[in-house]
Design a protein around this motif. Structure first.
Motif, short mmCIF file in Angstrom:
data_model
loop_
_atom_site.label_atom_id
_atom_site.label_comp_id
_atom_site.label_asym_id
_atom_site.label_seq_id
_atom_site.Cartn_x
_atom_site.Cartn_y
_atom_site.Cartn_z
N GLY A 1 -3.95 -4.67 7.60
CA GLY A 1 -3.69 -3.97 6.35
C GLY A 1 -2.91 -2.68 6.51
N PRO A 2 -2.64 -2.06 5.38
CA PRO A 2 -1.78 -0.89 5.37
C PRO A 2 -2.46 0.31 6.00
CG PRO A 2 -2.77 -1.18 3.23
CD PRO A 2 -3.17 -2.37 4.07
N PHE A 3 -1.65 1.13 6.61
CA PHE A 3 -2.13 2.43 7.08
C PHE A 3 -2.13 3.34 5.88
CE2 PHE A 3 -0.94 6.76 8.13
CZ PHE A 3 -2.02 7.12 8.90
N LEU A 4 -3.25 3.95 5.61
CA LEU A 4 -3.33 4.89 4.49
C LEU A 4 -3.49 6.29 5.07
CD1 LEU A 4 -5.60 2.78 2.15
CD2 LEU A 4 -3.14 3.15 1.96
N PRO A 5 -2.64 7.20 4.66
CA PRO A 5 -2.68 8.55 5.22
C PRO A 5 -3.95 9.30 4.83
CG PRO A 5 -1.14 8.45 3.40
CD PRO A 5 -1.61 7.04 3.64
N PRO A 6 -4.29 10.32 5.59
CA PRO A 6 -5.49 11.11 5.28
C PRO A 6 -5.47 11.66 3.85
CG PRO A 6 -4.59 11.76 7.40
CD PRO A 6 -3.62 10.79 6.80
N LYS B 1 -1.03 6.78 -6.52
CA LYS B 1 0.36 7.10 -6.16
C LYS B 1 0.56 6.99 -4.65
CE LYS B 1 3.75 10.83 -6.56
NZ LYS B 1 3.92 11.43 -5.26
N ILE B 2 -0.34 7.59 -3.90
CA ILE B 2 -0.23 7.55 -2.43
C ILE B 2 -0.37 6.12 -1.92
CG2 ILE B 2 -1.32 8.30 -0.28
CD1 ILE B 2 -2.13 10.90 -1.83
N TYR B 3 -1.30 5.37 -2.51
CA TYR B 3 -1.50 3.98 -2.11
C TYR B 3 -0.23 3.17 -2.34
CZ TYR B 3 -3.68 -0.59 -1.56
OH TYR B 3 -4.00 -1.85 -1.12
N ARG B 4 0.38 3.34 -3.49
CA ARG B 4 1.61 2.61 -3.80
C ARG B 4 2.72 2.97 -2.83
NH1 ARG B 4 3.78 2.58 -9.51
NH2 ARG B 4 4.74 0.69 -8.73
N GLU B 5 2.84 4.25 -2.52
CA GLU B 5 3.88 4.68 -1.58
C GLU B 5 3.65 4.09 -0.19
OE1 GLU B 5 3.69 8.94 -1.86
OE2 GLU B 5 4.80 8.99 -3.75
N ALA B 6 2.40 4.03 0.22
CA ALA B 6 2.07 3.54 1.57
C ALA B 6 2.16 2.03 1.69
CB ALA B 6 0.66 4.01 1.96
N PHE C 1 -4.59 10.23 1.23
CA PHE C 1 -5.14 9.21 0.32
C PHE C 1 -6.66 9.36 0.23
CE2 PHE C 1 -7.34 5.16 -0.09
CZ PHE C 1 -6.91 4.78 -1.34
N TYR C 2 -7.31 9.42 1.40
CA TYR C 2 -8.76 9.52 1.43
C TYR C 2 -9.25 10.85 0.87
CZ TYR C 2 -8.44 5.27 4.10
OH TYR C 2 -8.16 3.99 4.48
N GLN C 3 -8.47 11.91 1.07
CA GLN C 3 -8.83 13.21 0.50
C GLN C 3 -8.78 13.15 -1.02
OE1 GLN C 3 -5.98 15.71 2.45
NE2 GLN C 3 -7.10 15.73 4.39
N ALA C 4 -7.73 12.55 -1.56
CA ALA C 4 -7.61 12.41 -3.02
C ALA C 4 -8.76 11.57 -3.57
CB ALA C 4 -6.26 11.78 -3.38
N LEU C 5 -9.07 10.50 -2.87
CA LEU C 5 -10.17 9.62 -3.30
C LEU C 5 -11.49 10.39 -3.29
CD1 LEU C 5 -10.25 6.63 -4.10
CD2 LEU C 5 -10.90 6.12 -1.75
N GLU C 6 -11.72 11.16 -2.25
CA GLU C 6 -12.96 11.94 -2.12
C GLU C 6 -13.08 12.99 -3.22
OE1 GLU C 6 -16.56 12.47 -0.47
OE2 GLU C 6 -15.11 11.04 0.30
N ARG C 7 -11.96 13.57 -3.62
CA ARG C 7 -11.97 14.62 -4.66
C ARG C 7 -11.95 14.04 -6.08
NH1 ARG C 7 -7.47 16.76 -1.72
NH2 ARG C 7 -6.28 16.48 -3.63
N GLY C 8 -11.92 12.70 -6.18
CA GLY C 8 -11.91 12.08 -7.50
C GLY C 8 -10.55 12.10 -8.16
N LYS C 9 -9.51 12.33 -7.39
CA LYS C 9 -8.13 12.36 -7.91
C LYS C 9 -7.55 10.95 -7.85
CE LYS C 9 -7.97 16.91 -8.12
NZ LYS C 9 -7.75 17.64 -9.32
N THR C 10 -8.03 10.11 -8.76
CA THR C 10 -7.68 8.69 -8.74
C THR C 10 -6.19 8.45 -8.92
OG1 THR C 10 -9.86 8.23 -9.68
CG2 THR C 10 -8.25 6.45 -9.76
#
Length: 79
Positions: free
Chosen positions: A33-38, A54-59, A40-49
């Motif tokens: 699967g895709p490499f997701l940058p840190p 956006k980051i997921y689509r770019e990656a 992405f996980y930071q945004a997910l953790e902060r609730g910034k869906t």
């Protein structure tokens, strides 16, 4: 010294624990699967869906719908 089977079992448990911590559904996880940058996980953790989508689509090059569904599934797994 642990046998190879015991070491593999221990590593598999560690991977499963990490997947749960990151909100990744192992049934949906692609080993290649895709490499997701840190970020992405930071945004997910902060609730910034929206940012996470956006980051997921770019990656990954995923469509908006695919990214939205995947990110929302991952976010639900983190709660």
């Amino acid at each position: 010294m642990d046998s190879v089977e015991e070491r593999i079992a221990r590593l598999e448990r560690q991977v499963a624990d990490l997947q749960r911590h990151l909100g990744i559904d192992p049934a949906l996880a692609d080993p290649q699967g895709p490499f997701l940058p840190p970020e992405f996980y930071q945004a997910l953790e902060r609730g910034k869906t929206i940012l996470a989508i956006k980051i997921y689509r770019e990656a990954t090059g995923a469509s908006l719908l695919e990214a939205k569904n995947t990110v929302e599934t991952m976010a639900r797994g983190r709660r």
